[in-house]
Design a protein around this motif. Structure first.
Motif, PDB file in Angstrom:
ATOM      1  N   TYR A 138       0.871  -1.177   0.000  1.00  0.00           N
ATOM      2  CA  TYR A 138       0.000   0.000   0.000  1.00  0.00           C
ATOM      3  C   TYR A 138       0.902   1.218   0.000  1.00  0.00           C
ATOM      4  O   TYR A 138       1.872   1.290   0.749  1.00  0.00           O
ATOM      5  N   ASN A 180       0.995   5.685  -0.420  1.00  0.00           N
ATOM      6  CA  ASN A 180       0.192   6.911  -0.354  1.00  0.00           C
ATOM      7  C   ASN A 180       0.678   7.940  -1.374  1.00  0.00           C
ATOM      8  O   ASN A 180       0.430   9.124  -1.231  1.00  0.00           O
ATOM      9  N   ASP A 225      -6.675   6.547  -6.409  1.00  0.00           N
ATOM     10  CA  ASP A 225      -6.593   5.593  -5.308  1.00  0.00           C
ATOM     11  C   ASP A 225      -7.363   4.325  -5.659  1.00  0.00           C
ATOM     12  O   ASP A 225      -8.592   4.345  -5.831  1.00  0.00           O
ATOM     13  N   THR A 227      -6.516  -0.337  -6.334  1.00  0.00           N
ATOM     14  CA  THR A 227      -5.548  -1.425  -6.400  1.00  0.00           C
ATOM     15  C   THR A 227      -5.115  -1.632  -7.852  1.00  0.00           C
ATOM     16  O   THR A 227      -5.942  -1.645  -8.764  1.00  0.00           O
ATOM     17  N   THR A 270      -1.640  -1.031  -3.871  1.00  0.00           N
ATOM     18  CA  THR A 270      -2.822  -0.181  -3.689  1.00  0.00           C
ATOM     19  C   THR A 270      -2.375   1.230  -3.385  1.00  0.00           C
ATOM     20  O   THR A 270      -1.520   1.450  -2.519  1.00  0.00           O
ATOM     21  N   ASP A 285      -3.341   4.651  -1.800  1.00  0.00           N
ATOM     22  CA  ASP A 285      -4.275   5.199  -0.802  1.00  0.00           C
ATOM     23  C   ASP A 285      -3.678   6.504  -0.316  1.00  0.00           C
ATOM     24  O   ASP A 285      -2.710   6.511   0.442  1.00  0.00           O
ATOM     25  N   ARG A 288      -2.152   1.727   6.653  1.00  0.00           N
ATOM     26  CA  ARG A 288      -1.138   0.864   6.063  1.00  0.00           C
ATOM     27  C   ARG A 288      -0.427   1.527   4.887  1.00  0.00           C
ATOM     28  O   ARG A 288       0.640   1.077   4.472  1.00  0.00           O
ATOM     29  N   ALA A 289      -1.032   2.593   4.363  1.00  0.00           N
ATOM     30  CA  ALA A 289      -0.374   3.351   3.297  1.00  0.00           C
ATOM     31  C   ALA A 289       0.491   4.460   3.868  1.00  0.00           C
ATOM     32  O   ALA A 289       0.984   5.294   3.099  1.00  0.00           O
TER      33      ALA A 289
END
Length: 706
Positions: free
Chosen positions: A470, A472, A561, A563, A588, A590, A672-673
């Protein structure tokens, strides 16, 4: 006189004695000291080993022939010319038509340069018999011991009274010769006749090459001999004929002439005459004439020191020669080389009516400096734009076409496909054109090069974004492992790589090299990459598709944003593709931070009697998120700050007791991002774990009455 022969078996001085014993009473024995020195003999080498020139009529050109002495002592040489290969046995000629089971032969002796006399076996047949109608008379059989005679009559003659006044007989010499004289037999004495020599033109008398020579005919039963004063040399068919107005009449033999006798009334239009046999005409020729008239060399003799060389200028002159004819001769080089005392060099002069070479073909494919993934490439070049043109293709390992040259001759098309796979390395190629009369174009000034590379590059290793990660960053940078290949180097004498032949084995190859592998700049450079990023594993919904990347990183534009799935393949300069990864990576994007957590306990302004308090807050970081907790002694979080990061739960219990005082605390969430929330609201709490003292009673006082 006693001949003493010294034949050393080794280099250096040799000594000995010659002892002579006799019946001389005063000196019965005489000893003679012998001293000899063995030296390294001369060793002749001639380059080139054959000579060839093309000229128009009345043209001239020169070439250089080099004689080298590779031995250890001086080389003495002498050059002579010949029209037949020196030293070979002469040809025995058997005519095509004979009578009474007789074989008529002309035996030619072995060539001796500039010989003045020869022994010639006599013509083996009976004396010719002249029979005009039914009249018989014996004629003299001409035998010329020092001359070669070509004839086809069998010895029995007949005369005919017909309309033709020109007669011609075709002669076919077994090898090159000079026509010296003709022998003619006619009937009526005292008649004015003329003799001609024509070159053959498609089986008929062609261009006049000698004559006319006037003579008085009719001396039968003897022969009239007419000398050919104009030098004429031929190695193909030629015609000897007469102009004999009636009378006298021409005389023939009794056997049909098999297409050798023709008659004419104007000397231009000829008719084959088959009513009788061959004309009683014979050609006296010289197979050993001293000089090849179209060839000269300078110098013709000399001495070359050990290790030295001498250039011989070879001059061709086509003056007076017949066009569209190839003339052949030999240069005989005699020397004192004991191992090779005679070297014979073939010389050919091609006299052409057309000496203009065809245009140099234009090379098309493989393109110059190209890298190809086909180890059986197709060569393509332009047409020379002439009829009946053939081509010679060469490809090699160097621009000078010295190392590993493969030659493909006699190509009639402007394409050629190599049949057997060739090795991965760089080749150079060129083409020349040859027209129908043998004129050759030059090769290209600049040969094309191409590199064969059929090795597939390895599949790149995906690095970032890592699988199932993940991030960002909406403009992520993709990175993968760099792909390298091996270099093919040339050297040695062993062809082939990975079981593949270095060259097309259909044709002979010179100096086939060994192909080895070593680390270095990839053969098929530059290696480029193709990156694809999609919303599905089947890559049908592609969001990024870029190729030709020369770096192993790529910074993308902003993506939304969600996957994604991504993959990379490598391609080399030859067009070999590695293919994509069997399992693409997923990641992903995010970019939205979580909401700030809600603080639950300790409540704001709370006073607690627990000096290892348990902090509790609301969950906002999501799966695999973390939290950061801070508490301090003031609301600005500058005094006594304690920060705990990476908390995966929504609680945290202080492990070391805190002192009694007021504290301020807050929490933020990290998903998690790695997106971070705002800090939560700050709350304070006070720790008070001390037990209060018992109050002192004051009033009413103890036991008092009020």
């Amino acid at each position: 006189m006693v001949n003493v022969v010294f034949a050393p078996s080794a280099v250096g001085l040799s000594t000995g004695n010659l002892v002579v014993e006799s019946n001389d009473p005063d000196e019965p024995t005489v000893t003679v000291a012998l001293v000899g020195e063995g030296i390294i003999p001369p060793d002749i080498a001639v380059s080139p080993d054959s000579l060839y020139a093309v000229l128009p009529v009345n043209g001239s050109t020169t070439q250089i022939m080099t004689i080298n002495n590779l031995g250890g002592s001086p080389l003495i040489f002498d050059i002579s010319e010949a029209t037949t290969l020196p030293g070979v046995k002469k040809i025995e000629v058997v005519p095509t038509r004979v009578s009474r089971d007789e074989t008529i032969k002309v035996l030619k002796p072995t060539l001796t340069k500039r010989s003045t006399s020869r022994t010639l076996a006599p013509n083996v047949h009976r004396l010719p018999e002249i029979t005009p109608h039914d009249f018989s008379k014996t004629a003299t059989n001409p035998i010329f011991p020092s001359e070669d005679t070509i004839y086809y009559d069998d010895g029995a003659g007949y005369w005919y009274s017909i309309a033709y006044v020109y007669w011609a007989q075709r002669f076919t010499p077994p090898q090159g010769c000079k026509v010296i004289s003709a022998l003619v037999m006619t009937i009526e004495p005292g008649a004015s006749c003329s003799l001609f020599v024509w070159d053959d033109d498609g089986g008929l008398p062609g261009p006049l090459v000698a004559g006319p020579y006037s003579y008085t005919g009719g001396n039968w039963p003897d022969w009239d001999r007419i000398d050919i004063t104009t030098e004429y040399i031929d190695d193909n068919d030629f015609w000897v004929g007469i102009y004999a107005p009636s009378p006298p009449y021409a005389i023939f033999d009794e056997i049909n002439n098999a297409g050798r006798t023709y008659g004419s009334n104007d000397g231009i239009t000829w008719d084959e005459y088959t009513s009788a046999g061959d004309l009683m005409i014979r050609a006296i020729v010289d197979y050993e004439y001293d000089v090849v008239p179209w060839l000269s060399e300078d110098p013709t003799s000399g001495t070359i020191p050990s290790g030295g060389s001498m250039d011989i200028q070879i001059t061709y002159n086509s003056t007076g020669l017949v066009e569209d004819t190839v003339y052949t001769a030999w240069l005989k080089i005699d020397s004192n080389d004991p191992d090779e005392p005679t070297v014979n060099i073939s010389v050919k002069l091609d006299v052409r009516s057309d000496t203009v070479p065809p245009a140099v073909p234009t090379l098309i494919s493989p393109e110059d400096s190209s890298i190809i993934s086909d180890n059986t490439p197709e060569f393509i070049w332009s047409s020379a734009l002439e009829p009946e043109v053939s081509y010679v293709l060469q490809y090699a390992l160097d621009t000078n076409f010295i190392n590993g040259v493969a030659t493909v001759p006699s190509l009639t098309d402007t394409t050629y496909v190599i049949k057997i796979p060739i090795a991965d390395t760089t080749f150079y190629w060129r083409v020349k054109a040859i027209d129908s009369v043998g004129n050759e174009s030059n090769y290209q000034d600049h040969p094309f090069s191409f590199t064969v590379d059929v090795d597939i590059p390895s599949v790149p290793a995906l690095l970032s974004p890592s699988d199932s990660s993940y991030i960002n960053n909406s403009t992520p940078t993709f990175s993968w492992g760099e792909v390298t290949k091996v270099t093919l180097e040339v050297g040695g004498q062993n062809p082939g790589v990975k079981g593949r032949s270095l060259f097309d084995e259909e044709f002979s190859i010179s100096q086939a090299p060994k192909i080895t592998r070593s680390k270095g700049i990839p053969l098929g450079t530059p290696v480029t990459y193709t990156l694809q990023c999609a919303l599905d594993t089947g890559f049908t919904n592609i969001r990024i598709d870029t190729s030709g990347l020369t770096s192993n990183t790529f910074a993308s534009d902003s993506i939304s944003d969600t996957t994604y799935y991504w993959r990379v393949e490598a391609a080399d300069g030859a067009g070999n593709h590695s293919g994509f990864q069997e399992n693409p990576f997923t990641f992903t994007v995010d970019t939205k931070p979580p909401v700030a957590p809600t603080l639950i306990s300790p409540e704001g302004l709370a006073v607690i009697d627990d000096n290892t308090p348990k902090f509790i807050w609301g969950s906002t970081a999501g799966n695999y998120g973390t939290y950061t907790l801070e508490y301090t002694l003031n609301g600005e979080f500058t005094s006594g700050l304690v920060s705990i990061t990476g908390i995966t739960d929504t609680t945290y219990e202080v492990r070391s007791p805190l002192i009694d005082t007021t504290y301020y605390w807050r929490v933020k969430a990290i998903d998690r991002a790695t997106n971070e929330s705002e800090w939560s609201n700050t709350q304070s709490f006070t720790i008070d774990v001390g037990v209060p003292s018992v109050p002192a009673l004051l009033s009413p006082s103890d036991s008092s009455y009020i």
